[in-house]
Design a protein around this motif. Sequence first.
Motif, mmCIF file in Angstrom:
data_model
loop_
_atom_site.group_PDB
_atom_site.id
_atom_site.type_symbol
_atom_site.label_atom_id
_atom_site.label_comp_id
_atom_site.label_asym_id
_atom_site.label_seq_id
_atom_site.Cartn_x
_atom_site.Cartn_y
_atom_site.Cartn_z
ATOM 1 N N PHE A 624 0.840 -1.205 0.000
ATOM 2 C CA PHE A 624 0.000 0.000 0.000
ATOM 3 C C PHE A 624 0.877 1.259 0.000
ATOM 4 N N ARG A 625 1.874 1.291 0.844
ATOM 5 C CA ARG A 625 2.734 2.478 0.903
ATOM 6 C C ARG A 625 3.471 2.693 -0.418
ATOM 7 N N HIS A 626 3.912 1.573 -1.030
ATOM 8 C CA HIS A 626 4.653 1.705 -2.286
ATOM 9 C C HIS A 626 3.754 2.199 -3.421
ATOM 10 N N LYS A 627 2.556 1.623 -3.510
ATOM 11 C CA LYS A 627 1.702 1.925 -4.668
ATOM 12 C C LYS A 627 0.899 3.201 -4.464
ATOM 13 N N VAL A 628 0.318 3.394 -3.288
ATOM 14 C CA VAL A 628 -0.609 4.510 -3.068
ATOM 15 C C VAL A 628 0.120 5.742 -2.542
ATOM 16 N N GLU A 629 0.886 5.560 -1.500
ATOM 17 C CA GLU A 629 1.518 6.729 -0.894
ATOM 18 C C GLU A 629 2.717 7.219 -1.709
ATOM 19 N N ALA A 630 3.558 6.288 -2.178
ATOM 20 C CA ALA A 630 4.744 6.698 -2.927
ATOM 21 C C ALA A 630 4.508 6.755 -4.428
ATOM 22 N N THR A 638 12.595 -1.063 -15.699
ATOM 23 C CA THR A 638 12.555 0.341 -16.113
ATOM 24 C C THR A 638 13.975 0.818 -16.396
ATOM 25 N N PRO A 639 14.103 1.965 -17.146
ATOM 26 C CA PRO A 639 15.465 2.469 -17.416
ATOM 27 C C PRO A 639 16.258 2.703 -16.142
ATOM 28 N N GLU A 640 15.609 3.239 -15.131
ATOM 29 C CA GLU A 640 16.266 3.439 -13.847
ATOM 30 C C GLU A 640 15.929 2.261 -12.932
ATOM 31 N N PRO A 641 16.916 1.501 -12.497
ATOM 32 C CA PRO A 641 16.612 0.345 -11.646
ATOM 33 C C PRO A 641 16.040 0.775 -10.308
ATOM 34 N N PRO A 642 15.177 -0.087 -9.699
ATOM 35 C CA PRO A 642 14.624 0.233 -8.376
ATOM 36 C C PRO A 642 15.739 0.396 -7.354
ATOM 37 N N ASP A 643 15.530 1.302 -6.417
ATOM 38 C CA ASP A 643 16.515 1.575 -5.373
ATOM 39 C C ASP A 643 16.277 0.631 -4.191
ATOM 40 N N PRO A 644 17.179 -0.285 -3.913
ATOM 41 C CA PRO A 644 16.965 -1.222 -2.804
ATOM 42 C C PRO A 644 16.819 -0.551 -1.451
ATOM 43 N N ALA A 645 17.327 0.670 -1.332
ATOM 44 C CA ALA A 645 17.267 1.345 -0.033
ATOM 45 C C ALA A 645 15.953 2.074 0.198
ATOM 46 N N ALA A 646 15.081 2.112 -0.811
ATOM 47 C CA ALA A 646 13.846 2.893 -0.700
ATOM 48 C C ALA A 646 12.729 2.151 0.014
ATOM 49 N N ALA A 652 12.815 -5.732 -3.228
ATOM 50 C CA ALA A 652 12.377 -6.977 -3.859
ATOM 51 C C ALA A 652 12.314 -6.832 -5.374
ATOM 52 N N LEU A 653 11.837 -5.676 -5.861
ATOM 53 C CA LEU A 653 11.798 -5.442 -7.304
ATOM 54 C C LEU A 653 13.208 -5.422 -7.884
ATOM 55 N N ALA A 654 14.163 -4.869 -7.149
ATOM 56 C CA ALA A 654 15.547 -4.873 -7.619
ATOM 57 C C ALA A 654 16.080 -6.300 -7.733
ATOM 58 N N PHE A 655 15.681 -7.172 -6.797
ATOM 59 C CA PHE A 655 16.101 -8.576 -6.873
ATOM 60 C C PHE A 655 15.484 -9.256 -8.092
ATOM 61 N N LEU A 656 14.191 -9.013 -8.345
ATOM 62 C CA LEU A 656 13.547 -9.592 -9.529
ATOM 63 C C LEU A 656 14.241 -9.125 -10.807
ATOM 64 N N ARG A 657 14.682 -7.879 -10.834
ATOM 65 C CA ARG A 657 15.390 -7.356 -12.001
ATOM 66 C C ARG A 657 16.701 -8.118 -12.213
ATOM 67 N N GLU A 658 17.413 -8.396 -11.120
ATOM 68 C CA GLU A 658 18.668 -9.153 -11.233
ATOM 69 C C GLU A 658 18.428 -10.544 -11.829
ATOM 70 N N ILE A 659 17.402 -11.224 -11.338
ATOM 71 C CA ILE A 659 17.087 -12.562 -11.860
ATOM 72 C C ILE A 659 16.660 -12.463 -13.318
ATOM 73 N N HIS A 660 15.875 -11.459 -13.638
ATOM 74 C CA HIS A 660 15.406 -11.276 -15.020
ATOM 75 C C HIS A 660 16.591 -11.083 -15.962
ATOM 76 N N GLN A 661 17.564 -10.307 -15.563
ATOM 77 C CA GLN A 661 18.718 -10.050 -16.425
ATOM 78 C C GLN A 661 19.632 -11.268 -16.516
ATOM 79 N N ALA A 662 19.627 -12.108 -15.487
ATOM 80 C CA ALA A 662 20.505 -13.284 -15.487
ATOM 81 C C ALA A 662 19.920 -14.464 -16.244
ATOM 82 N N ARG A 663 18.659 -14.378 -16.671
ATOM 83 C CA ARG A 663 17.985 -15.542 -17.261
ATOM 84 C C ARG A 663 18.598 -15.961 -18.589
#
Length: 720
Positions: A624-630, A638-646, A652-663
């Motif tokens: 909820f905080r990620h989708k509605v509040e932020a 996306t062109p700009e990778p998700p920030d793991p510190a945010a 978690a999205l940054a981890f999925l991106r890593e797996i996606h690129q390694a496939r």
Amino acid sequence: MTIPPPPDEAARTTIATALDRTLFVEAGAGSGKTTALVRRVVALVESGVELRNIAAITFTEKAGAELRDRVRHELQDHAAHPDAPAETARLYGAAIGQIDGAAIGTLHSFAQRILSEHPVEAQLPPRVEVLDEVTSGIAFDRRWSRVLDLLLEDPALERTILLLNAAKVDPRKLRSLALAFDGSWDLVEDRVPVEAPEPPAVAEALPKILAEIETLAALTSRCTEPTDKLLGRITDIVTFGLLLQQASDDDLDLLEMLTEPPRLTASNLGKAGAWDGCKPTVIAQIDVVADAVAAVKGTVLQACARHLASAMRLHTLQGARERRAAGQLEFHDLLVLARQVLRDPTHGPIVRAALRDRYQRLLLDEFQDTDPIQIELAVRIACADPATADDDDWADIVVEPGRLFIVGDPKQSIYRFRRADISTFIEAKQRFGAEAGEAVTLSANFRTVGPIIDWVNVTFAALMAEAPDVDVPHPSQPEYVPLDAQRGEPARGPSVAVVGSVPHPPKTKASPLRAAEAQDIAHAITRALAEEWQVREGEDGWRPPTLGDITILVPARTSLPFLEEALGAAGIPFRAESSSLVYASRAVRDLLMVLRAADDPTDHLRIVSALRTPLLGCGDDDLFRHKVEAKGSWSYNTPEPPDPAAGPVTAALAFLREIHQARHWQSPAELLDRIARDRRALELGFAESRPRDVWRRLRFVIDQARAWSEATGGSLRSYL
């Protein structure tokens, strides 16, 4: 204290000493048949037969490994015995040196030995590979995809396939038929004709149905109440007959109508007083109509099956020839090709003579569970004259005495598994038992306490003596041989206890019933532990039970969730051993959900589902905080990778991106292993209180993915 010998000690002595006789041994449950077989192997070695010239064939690889270890230990014990003569000790030592190369294993491994020793005669290429289960399944799917296209494109099969479709036959049944053909292609070659006629015209069979409906319609004049429900049912059937008459000669329309007729049962309808005493006649005539409809439909569908089977025969045998030419054999290919080379009119005598010299003693364990091809291979190798052992029927081949030893129990087989056949067992028992005077029987049971054996003897002696309901062309029921218990009754706790003896309320639905049964089982376990129902500890006596002494057998996996819940509520630790539930378990579903989300960045439903798994650890409040509040996005590509510190979601999205690129450069197995390690899937097993179950399932899935990748080299999308 001297332990008296078991009542079948004479039979055990015969097994260990009558080395010049062909023996057929029927060994009851818990009778120590493997021990008896090992004793015979050791006795053969002591008599001068080298272990390299002995073939001991059992059912599974695990049983083969156990048999090899037991033979090794027995030989080592005999060789180290201080009273062993020098020459006998030398024979034992030579056998120990040969055991790693000895033919002790499964039937398939023995067939592979035959082919590897005679590849030219078997017409095999220089390099032969035996496909494992995963690779065989993938190869079949590829063949079936090609064959299905050919079947659908064949004009000669168009009407047959359309008729099956009109009859609402599940298209997946075609694959099941192809799979059955592929697994028994030798029987397909022998029993399925090369050609079969097309299915008959449905319209030609309609007069029989219409005549029976007309007879039924004539009985309506006996009804005195126009509103009677039985009369209404007959009216529906008569209307159905009129629709059949009015229909065209289109076979597809007619078969579709016969597939979905009105209800053709009426046993509970109608008042007897409304039918002038003829209600039983009316009910019987409705049954006649139903039988006529079923007969016409069945005749057409059987003809469709035969016509399609003849077409599939060609493709099935072609697939077997391709595997043989490529040297990529499946397990059943090994058996069939080994039999073919032994029966070959040109090379057969030479191969049989060579194998007869190579394997001078054949010992067949678990005979009730193996393919009937086994007895053919054994008889042709153990024959008295290799030049004449080419009869089509193995029962006509003369076997040299002492070369063949067979042991099994027809009451312990799941028949039809790997083509096991009770008729083959009975025929072999009659043949080789008669040659030895009679079959040798091991009846002593060292596993189970006396009261259970008494109950088994009384119950199954009666059940197995019952005559079959119909005459059968081949023997199908072994005689019951009573067991002799060698263990007494425990001092504490019942020997036999009935769980669920208190009946549940009538008309209880399935789920509450399964839950109640699971609670009964949990209660029985806690009672057995609390009251210390004793279990046997070797030969030293009795002891209180532990959870490791208890096994729960279930007929279907539908009851497992209820059992898990009941055992968990009772605080009883357990381990589920059902491999069929691996992919349905929560840990595996979560693992695959993360992998699916990493494969497709456009599937936001799967991405959110993966985020909510324990592996990525995002709660609904985080989402909820990620989708509605932020005002964040579910997309990670996306062109700009998700920030793991945010926050946890962007991490978690940054981890999925890593797996996606390694496939692109990592296999599905490597990706699964990476997810399991990085996201602590193994550690999460402790949250379910059964970590070993979780670990075993995760390793199984990763190993299966590795086998799939080695067999196909496919992409992540193909694997999913």
